[in-house]
Design a protein around this motif. Structure first.
Motif, mmCIF file in Angstrom:
data_model
loop_
_atom_site.group_PDB
_atom_site.id
_atom_site.type_symbol
_atom_site.label_atom_id
_atom_site.label_comp_id
_atom_site.label_asym_id
_atom_site.label_seq_id
_atom_site.Cartn_x
_atom_site.Cartn_y
_atom_site.Cartn_z
ATOM 1 N N LYS A 145 -21.052 -38.724 -34.066
ATOM 2 C CA LYS A 145 -19.679 -38.835 -33.228
ATOM 3 C C LYS A 145 -20.204 -38.487 -31.748
ATOM 4 O O LYS A 145 -20.943 -37.446 -31.466
ATOM 5 C CB LYS A 145 -18.731 -37.700 -33.873
ATOM 6 N N THR A 146 -19.487 -39.320 -31.028
ATOM 7 C CA THR A 146 -19.771 -39.204 -29.468
ATOM 8 C C THR A 146 -18.871 -38.158 -28.742
ATOM 9 O O THR A 146 -17.420 -38.216 -28.959
ATOM 10 C CB THR A 146 -19.717 -40.446 -28.602
ATOM 11 N N ILE A 147 -19.227 -37.318 -27.941
ATOM 12 C CA ILE A 147 -18.316 -36.264 -27.355
ATOM 13 C C ILE A 147 -18.782 -36.400 -25.903
ATOM 14 O O ILE A 147 -19.956 -36.239 -25.709
ATOM 15 C CB ILE A 147 -18.586 -35.079 -27.848
ATOM 16 N N ALA A 148 -17.869 -36.714 -24.899
ATOM 17 C CA ALA A 148 -18.022 -36.771 -23.622
ATOM 18 C C ALA A 148 -17.818 -34.997 -22.987
ATOM 19 O O ALA A 148 -17.083 -34.502 -23.581
ATOM 20 C CB ALA A 148 -16.959 -37.546 -22.846
ATOM 21 N N HIS A 186 -23.323 -36.629 -30.781
ATOM 22 C CA HIS A 186 -24.133 -37.171 -29.347
ATOM 23 C C HIS A 186 -23.279 -36.869 -28.291
ATOM 24 O O HIS A 186 -22.241 -37.188 -28.246
ATOM 25 C CB HIS A 186 -24.428 -38.661 -29.676
ATOM 26 N N PHE A 187 -23.951 -36.151 -27.358
ATOM 27 C CA PHE A 187 -23.228 -35.476 -26.153
ATOM 28 C C PHE A 187 -23.517 -36.735 -25.047
ATOM 29 O O PHE A 187 -24.596 -37.114 -25.011
ATOM 30 C CB PHE A 187 -23.595 -34.228 -25.698
ATOM 31 N N ILE A 188 -22.293 -37.021 -24.165
ATOM 32 C CA ILE A 188 -22.805 -37.740 -23.057
ATOM 33 C C ILE A 188 -21.997 -37.255 -21.983
ATOM 34 O O ILE A 188 -21.115 -36.399 -21.935
ATOM 35 C CB ILE A 188 -22.150 -39.208 -23.061
ATOM 36 N N ASP A 217 -9.931 -42.191 -23.298
ATOM 37 C CA ASP A 217 -10.815 -43.272 -24.084
ATOM 38 C C ASP A 217 -10.846 -42.989 -25.532
ATOM 39 O O ASP A 217 -11.343 -41.835 -26.131
ATOM 40 C CB ASP A 217 -12.245 -42.965 -23.442
ATOM 41 N N ASP A 218 -10.282 -43.764 -26.285
ATOM 42 C CA ASP A 218 -9.928 -43.589 -27.827
ATOM 43 C C ASP A 218 -11.286 -43.823 -28.624
ATOM 44 O O ASP A 218 -11.515 -43.534 -29.705
ATOM 45 C CB ASP A 218 -9.022 -44.321 -28.177
ATOM 46 N N SER A 219 -12.370 -44.468 -27.987
ATOM 47 C CA SER A 219 -13.611 -44.739 -28.775
ATOM 48 C C SER A 219 -14.375 -43.547 -28.640
ATOM 49 O O SER A 219 -15.316 -43.753 -29.408
ATOM 50 C CB SER A 219 -14.427 -45.784 -27.811
ATOM 51 N N LEU A 220 -13.993 -42.324 -28.106
ATOM 52 C CA LEU A 220 -14.928 -41.304 -28.200
ATOM 53 C C LEU A 220 -14.197 -40.222 -29.400
ATOM 54 O O LEU A 220 -12.976 -40.448 -29.548
ATOM 55 C CB LEU A 220 -14.686 -40.394 -26.600
ATOM 56 N N PHE A 221 -15.120 -39.674 -29.871
ATOM 57 C CA PHE A 221 -14.512 -38.631 -31.004
ATOM 58 C C PHE A 221 -13.887 -37.345 -30.305
ATOM 59 O O PHE A 221 -12.866 -36.996 -30.630
ATOM 60 C CB PHE A 221 -15.694 -37.980 -31.543
ATOM 61 N N GLY A 222 -14.307 -36.796 -29.077
ATOM 62 C CA GLY A 222 -13.629 -35.858 -28.336
ATOM 63 C C GLY A 222 -14.262 -35.754 -26.976
ATOM 64 O O GLY A 222 -15.094 -36.306 -26.545
ATOM 65 N N VAL A 223 -13.503 -34.669 -26.086
ATOM 66 C CA VAL A 223 -14.001 -34.460 -24.765
ATOM 67 C C VAL A 223 -14.330 -33.046 -24.705
ATOM 68 O O VAL A 223 -13.366 -32.372 -24.972
ATOM 69 C CB VAL A 223 -12.971 -35.203 -23.836
ATOM 70 N N ASN A 252 -15.010 -15.653 -17.679
ATOM 71 C CA ASN A 252 -13.640 -15.634 -17.275
ATOM 72 C C ASN A 252 -12.693 -16.913 -17.691
ATOM 73 O O ASN A 252 -11.577 -17.100 -17.457
ATOM 74 C CB ASN A 252 -13.503 -15.460 -15.786
ATOM 75 N N SER A 253 -13.546 -17.672 -18.362
ATOM 76 C CA SER A 253 -12.977 -19.106 -18.759
ATOM 77 C C SER A 253 -13.358 -19.323 -20.093
ATOM 78 O O SER A 253 -14.428 -18.825 -20.693
ATOM 79 C CB SER A 253 -13.042 -19.888 -17.782
ATOM 80 N N ALA A 254 -13.026 -20.603 -20.689
ATOM 81 C CA ALA A 254 -13.524 -21.071 -21.872
ATOM 82 C C ALA A 254 -13.900 -22.262 -21.978
ATOM 83 O O ALA A 254 -13.903 -23.185 -20.902
ATOM 84 C CB ALA A 254 -12.464 -20.595 -22.882
ATOM 85 N N ALA A 255 -14.388 -22.745 -23.109
ATOM 86 C CA ALA A 255 -14.803 -24.088 -23.189
ATOM 87 C C ALA A 255 -13.501 -24.866 -24.160
ATOM 88 O O ALA A 255 -13.167 -24.190 -25.380
ATOM 89 C CB ALA A 255 -16.118 -24.516 -24.050
ATOM 90 N N LYS A 256 -13.046 -25.906 -24.037
ATOM 91 C CA LYS A 256 -12.017 -26.780 -24.795
ATOM 92 C C LYS A 256 -12.395 -28.040 -25.287
ATOM 93 O O LYS A 256 -13.044 -28.716 -24.555
ATOM 94 C CB LYS A 256 -10.688 -26.738 -23.929
ATOM 95 N N LEU A 257 -12.267 -28.071 -26.708
ATOM 96 C CA LEU A 257 -12.672 -29.250 -27.036
ATOM 97 C C LEU A 257 -11.270 -30.042 -27.448
ATOM 98 O O LEU A 257 -10.493 -29.591 -28.350
ATOM 99 C CB LEU A 257 -13.578 -29.205 -28.608
ATOM 100 N N TYR A 258 -11.281 -31.389 -26.877
ATOM 101 C CA TYR A 258 -10.324 -32.397 -27.281
ATOM 102 C C TYR A 258 -10.661 -33.460 -28.184
ATOM 103 O O TYR A 258 -11.338 -34.240 -27.639
ATOM 104 C CB TYR A 258 -9.435 -32.669 -26.171
#
Length: 437
Positions: free
Chosen positions: A52-55, A74-76, A88-94, A105-111
């Motif tokens: 799965k590709t994640i941007a 796989h990260f890009i 981009d619907d071809s990506l698994f997530g962002v 003070n902030s976080a990481a978010k996976l869409y």
């Protein structure tokens, strides 16, 4: 009297043991149980997943370059504008890493554009945490920091021994292995109590509907008929357990030594006895302990011996209630409501099994092993941990006294219920029947 009960026992026993279904399930059940334990590992080994590709949009500028992909992800780092990447619907997530993540003070978010994955989320979280820790350590400007951390990191092997005062040598133990054995034995006991207990009830209901009981009780007393049914069906369960004991003994004494390398078997024995340096082990300690346990015929016979004792006591206790219920109703549907009287304490026992497995020495675990309705399940999960013998003996004594009393009560209900038709009795009526002289 004895000969009449013997005839009923023989009929109930031979009717079930001679069936092909009994032979098939007896042979296949151990295979199915082993297959169920191995299935998850085999499925994971044989299954292939698409990468799965994640941007990665890294506003902090410190994380994306260190993220490492694998067969699953796989990260890009795209050059397109953020809006285009998010659409981009071809990506698994962002994966969006906010600017202040290094300071907390902030976080990481996976869409994601599809269903989430626990393994991918765990992988991303673990990597980001390690990267942040590394970046923070760099701020201390310590020379050769990586080498220092490698030198400081010292994994150890914790080997637990049971300090037994009455023996010359202490034996190795593993809470993880004891937990697994205890839970397996408990669910096996649970299955037998429900399966064979309901078999007693179903047999009585069928014979009552066919009016066979009215003919049988003309030559056999109702109490004798009930006891014959319970003992006969109980012997079927005991036979099945004994066959499994033989199979396990053969596997332990012949099959296991043939499959496991000789050096690993000797290492497992030495590890269990505590005569080997744990730092020189070339296998997982829990694996070695499991091999030493399943290669110990005496231990297997001991565990299954306790299983038989608690199975007999628990079965006699619960099957007598099932027999009383079966005699009081005309069909399986009417028995459904009354069965809650039997199922509820079994479920309560299963609930406390998890507590007892976590802490077998807790006061609650001890109390539940002294209550006859829950003691078979709770005690079986505690025994592999090596609890005191007096607790086992006390639990068995209370269980067997209780089943004798329950059989006496059930026999009084049975002698009235088998002649009752067309009416579904309540629990209050069953209590009134039990009070008849």
């Amino acid at each position: 009297m004895t000969s009449k009960i013997g005839l009923v026992i023989r009929r109930e026993y031979m009717e079930r043991v001679s069936k092909k279904s009994f032979i098939i399930t007896t042979i296949l059940m151990p295979i199915v149980m082993v297959a169920l334990m191995l299935a998850p590992a085999l499925i994971m080994m044989m299954s292939t997943t698409d990468t799965k590709t994640i941007a990665v949009i890294d506003d902090s500028g410190a994380i994306a370059q260190y993220l490492e992909g694998n067969e699953e992800v796989h990260f890009i780092t795209p050059d397109q504008p953020r809006d285009s990447v998010m659409a981009d619907d071809s990506l698994f997530g962002v994966l969006v890493i906010e600017r202040g993540i290094l300071t907390g003070n902030s976080a990481a978010k996976l869409y994601t554009n599809a269903a989430g994955s626990i393994s991918i989320e765990s992988n991303i979280k673990s990597q980001i945490e390690n990267i942040i820790e590394t970046e923070k350590l760099k701020a201390y400007n310590i020379e050769n920091l990586d080498q220092i951390l490698d030198d400081v990191r010292t994994p150890i092997t914790l080997q637990t021994f049971r300090n037994e005062q009455d023996k010359d040598e202490s034996s190795s133990s593993s809470s993880a292995i004891s937990y697994a054995i205890g839970v397996a034995m408990t669910f096996l006991l649970y299955m037998f109590l429900l399966l064979y207990g309901q078999m007693v009830m179903t047999s009585i209901i069928e014979e009552k509907n066919n009016r066979v009981l009215e003919i049988v009780v003309s030559s056999v007393r109702p109490q004798q008929l009930m006891m014959g049914k319970i003992i006969g069906i109980g012997l079927v369960a005991v036979t099945q357990i004994l066959i499994w004991v033989i199979l396990m003994t053969v596997i332990s004494s012949i099959v296991l030594p043939a499959l496991v390398p000789a050096d690993m078997m000797s290492q497992a024995s030495a590890f269990n006895a505590g005569t080997i340096d744990a730092s020189t082990l070339n296998a997982d300690p829990d694996l070695l302990h499991a091999i030493s346990i399943f290669g110990n015929v005496g231990y297997i016979l001991e565990i299954f011996g306790y299983l038989l004792l608690f199975l007999i006591g628990g079965f006699m206790l619960y099957s007598s209630i099932y027999a009383a219920i079966g005699s009081a109703v005309d069909n399986i549907q009417d028995a459904g409501q009354l069965q809650s009287v039997v199922v509820f304490p079994i479920i309560i026992g299963l609930i406390f099994v998890m507590t007892a497995a976590t802490d077998p020495n807790s006061t609650m675990a001890l109390v539940m092993t002294l209550v006859p309705f829950t003691s078979p399940m709770v005690m079986m999960v505690r025994i592999p941990f090596g609890i005191p013998s007096w607790e086992i003996i006390t639990s068995l004594v209370l269980l067997y006294i209780s089943f004798i009393f329950m059989v006496w009560i059930a026999a009084k209900i049975y002698r009235v219920g088998i002649f009752m038709y067309g009416k579904k009795p309540t629990v209050r009526e069953l209590i009134r029947w039990a009070s008849y002289k």
